[in-house]
Design a protein around this motif. Structure first.
Motif, mmCIF file in Angstrom:
data_model
loop_
_atom_site.group_PDB
_atom_site.id
_atom_site.type_symbol
_atom_site.label_atom_id
_atom_site.label_comp_id
_atom_site.label_asym_id
_atom_site.label_seq_id
_atom_site.Cartn_x
_atom_site.Cartn_y
_atom_site.Cartn_z
ATOM 1 N N SER A 23 6.038 0.709 -2.114
ATOM 2 C CA SER A 23 5.910 -0.743 -2.081
ATOM 3 C C SER A 23 6.923 -1.370 -3.036
ATOM 4 N N SER A 24 7.211 -2.633 -2.804
ATOM 5 C CA SER A 24 8.089 -3.365 -3.724
ATOM 6 C C SER A 24 7.352 -3.778 -4.992
ATOM 7 N N ASP A 25 6.025 -3.623 -4.982
ATOM 8 C CA ASP A 25 5.207 -3.946 -6.148
ATOM 9 C C ASP A 25 5.075 -2.698 -7.024
ATOM 10 N N ILE A 26 5.568 -2.776 -8.249
ATOM 11 C CA ILE A 26 5.578 -1.610 -9.138
ATOM 12 C C ILE A 26 4.156 -1.157 -9.471
ATOM 13 N N GLN A 27 3.250 -2.102 -9.710
ATOM 14 C CA GLN A 27 1.880 -1.740 -10.072
ATOM 15 C C GLN A 27 1.174 -1.012 -8.931
ATOM 16 N N ILE A 28 1.409 -1.464 -7.702
ATOM 17 C CA ILE A 28 0.806 -0.783 -6.552
ATOM 18 C C ILE A 28 1.374 0.622 -6.416
ATOM 19 N N ASN A 29 2.680 0.774 -6.632
ATOM 20 C CA ASN A 29 3.291 2.103 -6.555
ATOM 21 C C ASN A 29 2.723 3.051 -7.605
ATOM 22 N N GLN A 30 2.369 2.506 -8.760
ATOM 23 C CA GLN A 30 1.812 3.346 -9.816
ATOM 24 C C GLN A 30 0.403 3.822 -9.487
ATOM 25 N N LYS A 31 -0.333 3.014 -8.739
ATOM 26 C CA LYS A 31 -1.722 3.364 -8.441
ATOM 27 C C LYS A 31 -1.891 4.050 -7.096
ATOM 28 N N LEU A 32 -1.094 3.671 -6.097
ATOM 29 C CA LEU A 32 -1.290 4.173 -4.742
ATOM 30 C C LEU A 32 -0.054 4.895 -4.233
ATOM 31 N N LYS A 33 -0.299 5.933 -3.440
ATOM 32 C CA LYS A 33 0.766 6.664 -2.758
ATOM 33 C C LYS A 33 0.533 6.536 -1.250
ATOM 34 N N PHE A 34 1.589 6.132 -0.530
ATOM 35 C CA PHE A 34 1.502 5.936 0.916
ATOM 36 C C PHE A 34 2.321 7.021 1.627
ATOM 37 N N PHE A 35 1.738 7.556 2.703
ATOM 38 C CA PHE A 35 2.432 8.527 3.535
ATOM 39 C C PHE A 35 2.115 8.213 4.995
ATOM 40 N N GLY A 36 3.066 8.523 5.876
ATOM 41 C CA GLY A 36 2.853 8.236 7.286
ATOM 42 C C GLY A 36 3.437 9.303 8.180
ATOM 43 N N THR A 37 3.183 9.146 9.474
ATOM 44 C CA THR A 37 3.669 10.111 10.461
ATOM 45 C C THR A 37 4.937 9.634 11.157
ATOM 46 N N ASP A 38 5.235 8.339 11.044
ATOM 47 C CA ASP A 38 6.409 7.778 11.718
ATOM 48 C C ASP A 38 6.950 6.639 10.862
ATOM 49 N N GLN A 39 8.203 6.734 10.466
ATOM 50 C CA GLN A 39 8.777 5.745 9.560
ATOM 51 C C GLN A 39 8.863 4.360 10.190
ATOM 52 N N MET A 40 9.180 4.293 11.475
ATOM 53 C CA MET A 40 9.284 3.001 12.147
ATOM 54 C C MET A 40 7.918 2.311 12.218
ATOM 55 N N LYS A 41 6.892 3.077 12.573
ATOM 56 C CA LYS A 41 5.549 2.500 12.649
ATOM 57 C C LYS A 41 5.063 2.070 11.272
ATOM 58 N N MET A 42 5.413 2.840 10.252
ATOM 59 C CA MET A 42 4.999 2.484 8.895
ATOM 60 C C MET A 42 5.625 1.162 8.462
ATOM 61 N N ALA A 43 6.887 0.958 8.813
ATOM 62 C CA ALA A 43 7.569 -0.282 8.432
ATOM 63 C C ALA A 43 6.883 -1.496 9.047
ATOM 64 N N LYS A 44 6.381 -1.339 10.279
ATOM 65 C CA LYS A 44 5.673 -2.443 10.933
ATOM 66 C C LYS A 44 4.259 -2.616 10.381
ATOM 67 N N LEU A 45 3.612 -1.493 10.115
ATOM 68 C CA LEU A 45 2.208 -1.542 9.697
ATOM 69 C C LEU A 45 2.042 -2.044 8.268
ATOM 70 N N LEU A 46 2.896 -1.568 7.365
ATOM 71 C CA LEU A 46 2.706 -1.846 5.944
ATOM 72 C C LEU A 46 3.303 -3.199 5.566
ATOM 73 N N SER A 47 2.702 -4.226 6.104
ATOM 74 C CA SER A 47 3.093 -5.593 5.759
ATOM 75 C C SER A 47 2.553 -5.931 4.374
ATOM 76 N N PRO A 48 3.086 -6.967 3.728
ATOM 77 C CA PRO A 48 2.552 -7.359 2.410
ATOM 78 C C PRO A 48 1.051 -7.630 2.434
#
Length: 342
Positions: free
Chosen positions: A243-268
């Motif tokens: 994420s572009s949010d540093i605090q969220i990156n420190q607390k949460l880790k995101f992983f996905g199966t498809d980079q294109m779908k992740m870009a659409k899904l992980l909206s702010p």
């Protein structure tokens, strides 16, 4: 006369304990016949009978004291005929005390059963039953095995990976949207081995752990894994995302199966909803890449009762305990997860 006093004490004790046993039998009937949690509480008041749930054990305790009093001198006196009689009399008193002492086990058993009935009816839990959304008859064992195969988090044990308890229920959010849910306990065991000086492997011990969580069905999101732990997910959740949010990156880790779908899904908005959910929770949140199933798992016991009554001595105390106790972690998860899924 002492004999008359003892007879009277035995009679009073037997009468008092019979009341307790009658009350316990009545509690079993209430627990088995009630239609709802409120129905159980309503049947406990008014009781219209003696409300005691405390066994009378004064006489066995006194007998135990007398028995010890007659046995102890035997170890300090010489071998005399009176020491033998003293020992036998003391032993008889201890045996009588042991046989006549009423344990609290019957009360504990019926209280535990009442708690389970309150939980099942209050939270509408259907033990060892697949959720209704399936629509077809399926063997529960095969159903659970299938769910375990869908997510890689159920292979944490090198010896065993079991789901010993599960229960289906339905959650409903503020807008009336219903979610079919399967709550579960996950138990796994690992074997710790070390090598001796000759290089041979030796089994030191087994480490058993429990995790708790839920499956939510008919969830549109797919192919995403989120964790509060500093770890990596492997196939099929192979692609990390930051994420572009540093605090969220420190607390949460995101992983996905498809980079294109992740870009659409992980909206702010989605990322903020996820962060809000994990403010009061920890663990792993996974969305299956093909099935519309969500799996959440954490070390928090969802079935932990908020408080235990220290000592239940009468029906009023029992009713107060059953009326106020709850499953706070399960209630919080239901509230936060249904809010997250809106």
């Amino acid at each position: 006369m002492p004999i008359d006093t003892i007879k009277h004490s035995i009679h009073i004790r037997r009468k008092k304990n019979k009341v307790v046993f009658d009350n316990i039998d009545r509690l079993w009937d209430i627990a088995r016949g009630a239609d709802s949690a409120q129905d159980i509480l309503d049947r406990l008041h008014p009781w219209n009978a003696p409300i005691t749930l405390k066994f009378e054990n004064v006489l066995p305790i006194l007998l135990g004291i007398v028995g010890i009093f007659f046995i102890v001198p035997v170890f300090f006196a010489g071998e005399h005929i009176w020491t033998l009689f003293s020992f036998l009399f003391g032993l008889g008193c201890l045996l009588w005390a042991y046989l006549s002492y009423e344990q609290d086990d019957p009360l504990v058993e019926v209280t535990d059963y009442l708690e389970k009935q309150i939980i099942h009816k209050k939270y509408q839990l259907n033990e060892f039953t697949p959720p209704q959304h399936i629509g077809v008859t399926v063997q529960p064992a095969f159903f659970i095995a299938h769910l375990k195969q869908l997510f890689p988090i159920f292979n944490q044990g090198s010896i065993s990976n079991d789901i010993p308890y599960y229960a289906s229920t339905t959650w409903q959010d503020e807008d009336g949207q219903q979610h079919q849910v399967l709550l579960f306990q996950y138990h796994f065991a690992n074997e710790i081995r070390v090598r001796d000086k000759d290089g041979n492997e030796l089994k030191v011990k087994e480490v058993h752990k429990n995790l708790w969580g839920c499956f939510v069905f008919e969830v549109p999101t797919q192919g995403l894994a989120i964790t509060t732990y500093n770890k990596k997910f492997y196939y099929p959740y192979s692609f990390p995302w930051n994420s572009s949010d540093i605090q969220i990156n420190q607390k949460l880790k995101f992983f996905g199966t498809d980079q294109m779908k992740m870009a659409k899904l992980l909206s702010p908005a989605f990322v903020l909803r996820t962060a809000d959910f994990f403010r009061s929770h920890e663990g792993d949140l996974l969305f299956h890449p093909e099935k519309n199933i969500l799996c959440y798992i954490s070390p928090q016991n969802l079935f932990e009762i908020s408080s235990k009554a220290k000592k239940i001595n009468d029906i009023s105390t029992l009713r107060g305990h059953l009326r106020t106790f709850k499953l706070p972690y399960l209630e919080r998860l239901e509230s936060d997860l249904t809010q997250f899924l809106k």
